[in-house]
Design a protein around this motif. Structure first.
Motif, mmCIF file in Angstrom:
data_model
loop_
_atom_site.group_PDB
_atom_site.id
_atom_site.type_symbol
_atom_site.label_atom_id
_atom_site.label_comp_id
_atom_site.label_asym_id
_atom_site.label_seq_id
_atom_site.Cartn_x
_atom_site.Cartn_y
_atom_site.Cartn_z
ATOM 1 N N GLY A 130 2.660 -5.334 -0.885
ATOM 2 C CA GLY A 130 1.493 -5.271 -0.021
ATOM 3 C C GLY A 130 0.998 -6.624 0.436
ATOM 4 N N HIS A 131 1.877 -7.606 0.532
ATOM 5 C CA HIS A 131 1.419 -8.936 0.906
ATOM 6 C C HIS A 131 2.609 -9.740 1.409
ATOM 7 C CE1 HIS A 131 -1.346 -12.553 -0.289
ATOM 8 N NE2 HIS A 131 -0.963 -12.561 0.967
ATOM 9 N N GLU B 133 -8.063 -7.495 0.312
ATOM 10 C CA GLU B 133 -8.506 -8.314 -0.833
ATOM 11 C C GLU B 133 -7.468 -9.373 -1.174
ATOM 12 O OE1 GLU B 133 -8.392 -4.645 -1.769
ATOM 13 O OE2 GLU B 133 -10.053 -4.697 -0.352
ATOM 14 N N ARG B 134 -6.202 -8.951 -1.120
ATOM 15 C CA ARG B 134 -5.155 -9.904 -1.504
ATOM 16 C C ARG B 134 -5.094 -11.071 -0.541
ATOM 17 N NH1 ARG B 134 -0.246 -7.266 -4.568
ATOM 18 N NH2 ARG B 134 -1.178 -5.255 -5.075
ATOM 19 N N GLU C 167 -5.916 3.639 8.947
ATOM 20 C CA GLU C 167 -6.364 2.372 8.370
ATOM 21 C C GLU C 167 -7.210 1.571 9.366
ATOM 22 O OE1 GLU C 167 -3.404 -0.548 7.515
ATOM 23 O OE2 GLU C 167 -2.594 -0.573 9.540
ATOM 24 N N GLU D 230 -2.886 -6.434 2.222
ATOM 25 C CA GLU D 230 -4.132 -5.752 1.917
ATOM 26 C C GLU D 230 -5.272 -6.760 1.929
ATOM 27 O OE1 GLU D 230 -3.574 -3.550 -1.694
ATOM 28 O OE2 GLU D 230 -1.810 -2.577 -0.820
ATOM 29 N N ASP E 72 -8.881 -2.549 5.786
ATOM 30 C CA ASP E 72 -7.980 -2.193 4.697
ATOM 31 C C ASP E 72 -6.891 -3.243 4.565
ATOM 32 O OD1 ASP E 72 -9.278 0.345 4.283
ATOM 33 O OD2 ASP E 72 -8.315 0.971 6.158
ATOM 34 N N ARG E 73 -6.351 -3.646 5.711
ATOM 35 C CA ARG E 73 -5.337 -4.700 5.712
ATOM 36 C C ARG E 73 -5.753 -5.767 6.696
ATOM 37 N NH1 ARG E 73 0.423 -3.498 6.883
ATOM 38 N NH2 ARG E 73 -0.447 -2.319 8.623
ATOM 39 N N GLY F 185 0.826 -1.192 0.000
ATOM 40 C CA GLY F 185 0.000 0.000 0.000
ATOM 41 C C GLY F 185 0.858 1.237 0.000
#
Lengths: 345, 309
Positions: free
Chosen positions: A327-328, A255-256, A54, A253, A238-239, A5
């Motif tokens: 971001g993962h 969605e991931r 966040e 994040e 968000d995360r 992010g």
């Protein structure tokens, strides 16, 4: 460590290698054991950041240490080692007395149990004014205004109709809103929400979750949302950080982490989300029984005993949380084969 | 909800969770223990009469309690049976039993209430501090409590009073010193569970210090139990004070139910002058029983598990 992010926002909380253990007391063993008993590592070498603004979801099963981690951040527990720092450099280990009291102006918490977390002998007004009184903020009329604003903000409208009620006159959802109003009255920067909807009726959960989301969007409130429920987290956060037996196994994040879960435990969690379609025939999960008695002391990955994909190295070394892409991050040798080889032998 | 006095907001009519035992306010709350309990209501009425008599004792007593009455021919009016002038008859020393019983009512109630208040004050604080802080503080306070609990009341009081002034205040002090462990134990056990409740964590997070948590959050929640034992304490104190006076270790110049019976006993006319010892004896029984029934009624409210129906 990098959760991805935009890195523009400064971290509100920085945790480095935080550990917290409790003495394990089995029923009989506890009676006879003398001296050092077995230790349960509730939080075991966890490092992460909470970014300003966040909503960070902290997901794990019961006993994973997620609640303990939340309680460490409000100093209801003290961490054994590692470091916990607030935005402006305040060290949580060093806070005490007045400094600790003032820390609570910035960090507040709401609890899982809407019945137990409110003093039954306090009215709504008494409950919400309490933080202002202990922090010695404002005079009587100023406090009344702030209480009214907090009640309004938490959705207890009109505030005057609620001010003189006792908790037993409120529904579970209203109580949780009262709890939120009490937390918001000091206008904190960070809110720890410890399973705020798990004891509420399904029909009113969405209202509370929306309220939290709104606080984040409208007021920039940072929230650590602790839950065992992956489905509410996806909606809110968000995360997401996934915790297993005191360690972070995946962080990224929202969605991931959910759509592209890497860690076998995260995949198993995701597979356990109910799908509201009676026709859907889900493939059986590969995850085995959770070995409750598995020794936590083992040097390897906490999940190795259950993991369908466990390799030999998993039992010897603990994988570190490392980025798989922007971001993962994941703590698993499957996704970091280099780690497994580099340090074997 | 009717007692809330606030209008329900629109939209708050949604089905509510099953109401926990309702915390009522003000007079309603004080009346709650008595609703439907005839013994407790009767006790309350009886007690009201005694309190009235105690408060207005000097005006209600027809004679000075220690005044000696003489017949026209100058002889003492010893051991008169009850008459229109002396409702409960006279003593061997020609004093009016009725007036003595009335004046004794005041001292019984004063001794009972002050002792109970002191006992509650000490016991409540010891229990709060021990239960809340735990550790060595708890061990120290609770071992002290155990020791005090083991002290036999009457022998201790007799020895102490023979060394001290024989005043009613010392009797009150000695009783309070020996009664508080009961309250302390009850309060501590409540505090042990209360301090684990999430609302204590919530108070801590709002920045409340130990004192505030103890006295604003925990104490009000243990007050009902402490109060119940205070009510029983009144009864214990009245009986004990009467016993001490009966044994002759009280203040010889005060008139109390115990001293009246002591006088009967020492003048060795117990089998003849029933009117002399029956009234104070009955008063002791009636008042302590009334306090027990009232305490029991409060206890059933404070501790719902005791409720039989």
């Amino acid at each position: 460590m990098d959760g991805g992010g935009p890195v523009s926002a400064a971290p509100l909380v920085t945790a480095r290698n935080v550990r917290k253990s409790f003495a394990a007391r089995g029923e009989l063993a506890g009676l006879f054991a003398r001296g050092e008993g077995a230790m349960v590592h509730a939080v075991d070498d966890v490092s992460f950041e909470i970014r300003e603004g966040e909503i960070l979801g902290l997901i794990g099963e019961s006993g994973s240490g997620k609640t303990t981690l939340g309680r460490l951040l409000v100093r209801l527990e003290r961490h054994d080692s590692g470091s916990l720092h607030f935005q402006d450099g305040r060290d949580l280990a060093a806070l005490g007395g007045r400094a600790l009291r003032e820390y609570y102006r910035d960090v507040q918490m709401i609890f899982q149990d809407p019945y137990g977390s409110i003093n039954p002998r306090f009215t709504v007004h008494d409950t919400v004014v309490e933080p202002l009184a202990t922090q010695r903020l404002g005079d009587a009329s100023g406090r009344r205004d702030r209480v009214a604003r907090a009640l309004e903000r938490a959705g207890l409208r009109p505030p005057r109709a609620f001010a003189d009620k006792y908790p037993h006159e409120l529904s579970g959802g209203e109580r949780q809103r009262l709890s939120i109003a009490r937390a918001l009255v000091l206008e904190p920067k960070l809110l720890i929400a410890d399973e705020p909807v798990s004891m509420l009726d399904v029909s009113i959960r969405a209202g509370i979750l929306n309220l939290l989301k709104q606080q984040s969007r409208e007021f920039g409130l940072t929230i650590l949302y602790v839950s065992h429920d992956l489905s509410t987290t996806r909606y809110l956060c968000d995360r997401i950080a996934i915790m297993y037996r005191g360690r972070f196994v995946e962080l990224g994040e929202a969605e991931r982490v959910i759509d592209d879960a890497h860690h076998p435990y995260a995949q198993a969690l995701k597979a356990a989300i109910p799908i509201p379609d009676p026709e859907f025939d889900r493939p059986r999960s590969e995850a085995g029984e959770d070995p409750d008695e598995a020794p936590q002391e083992s040097a390897g990955c906490r999940y190795a005993g259950t993991c369908p994909k466990a390799m030999e190295v998993c039992h010897r070394r603990a994988p570190e949380l490392r980025p798989v892409d922007a971001g993962h991050s994941v703590a698993c040798f499957l996704h970091h084969p280099a780690d497994a080889e580099a340090r074997t032998d | 909800m009717a007692d809330a006095g606030t209008p329900s907001p629109p939209g708050a009519a949604a089905p509510r969770a099953p109401a926990p035992p309702r915390a009522l306010r003000g007079w309603r709350r004080l009346w709650q223990p008595f609703a439907g309990r005839h013994l407790a209501i009767a006790s309350l009425v009886v007690l009201a009469v005694f309190v009235f008599v105690g408060v207005f004792a000097p005006w209600l007593a027809p004679h000075e309690p220690l005044e000696k009455h003489y017949q026209d021919d100058g002889r003492l009016m010893r051991l008169l049976t009850p008459t229109g002038d002396f409702w409960f008859g006279t003593t061997l020393y020609a004093r009016d039993v009725f007036s003595q019983v009335i004046i004794g009512t005041r001292s019984a109630l004063v001794v009972g209430v002050i002792t109970a208040a002191a006992m509650t004050l000490i016991g409540l604080n010891v229990g709060l501090v021990a239960g809340y802080f735990g550790g060595w503080v708890d061990s120290f306070l609770m071992r002290t409590t155990d020791v005090v609990f083991g002290v036999p009341l009457l022998p201790f009081a007799i020895v102490a009073l023979s060394l001290l002034d024989r005043s009613t205040w010392w009797i009150i002090a000695l009783m309070a010193m020996l009664f508080w462990p009961i309250t302390a134990r009850v309060v501590r056990s409540q505090v042990l569970s209360l301090r684990e409740r999430p609302f204590i964590d919530a108070a801590r997070i709002s920045g409340a210090g130990h004192l505030r948590i103890l006295y604003r959050h925990i104490a009000p929640n243990v007050m009902p139990q402490a109060f119940v034992h205070g009510v029983f304490g009144v009864a214990w104190a009245i009986t004990t004070e009467a016993s001490i006076n009966f044994l002759g270790f009280g203040d010889p110049y005060t008139v109390s139910w115990g001293t009246i019976i002591y006088d009967v006993f020492t003048s060795m006319v117990s089998f003849k002058a029933w009117w002399w010892f029956v009234p104070p004896g009955l008063c002791i029984i009636i008042v302590t029983t009334a306090f027990y029934f009232i305490g029991q009624a409060f206890e059933e409210v404070a501790n719902p598990r005791l409720r039989e129906r």
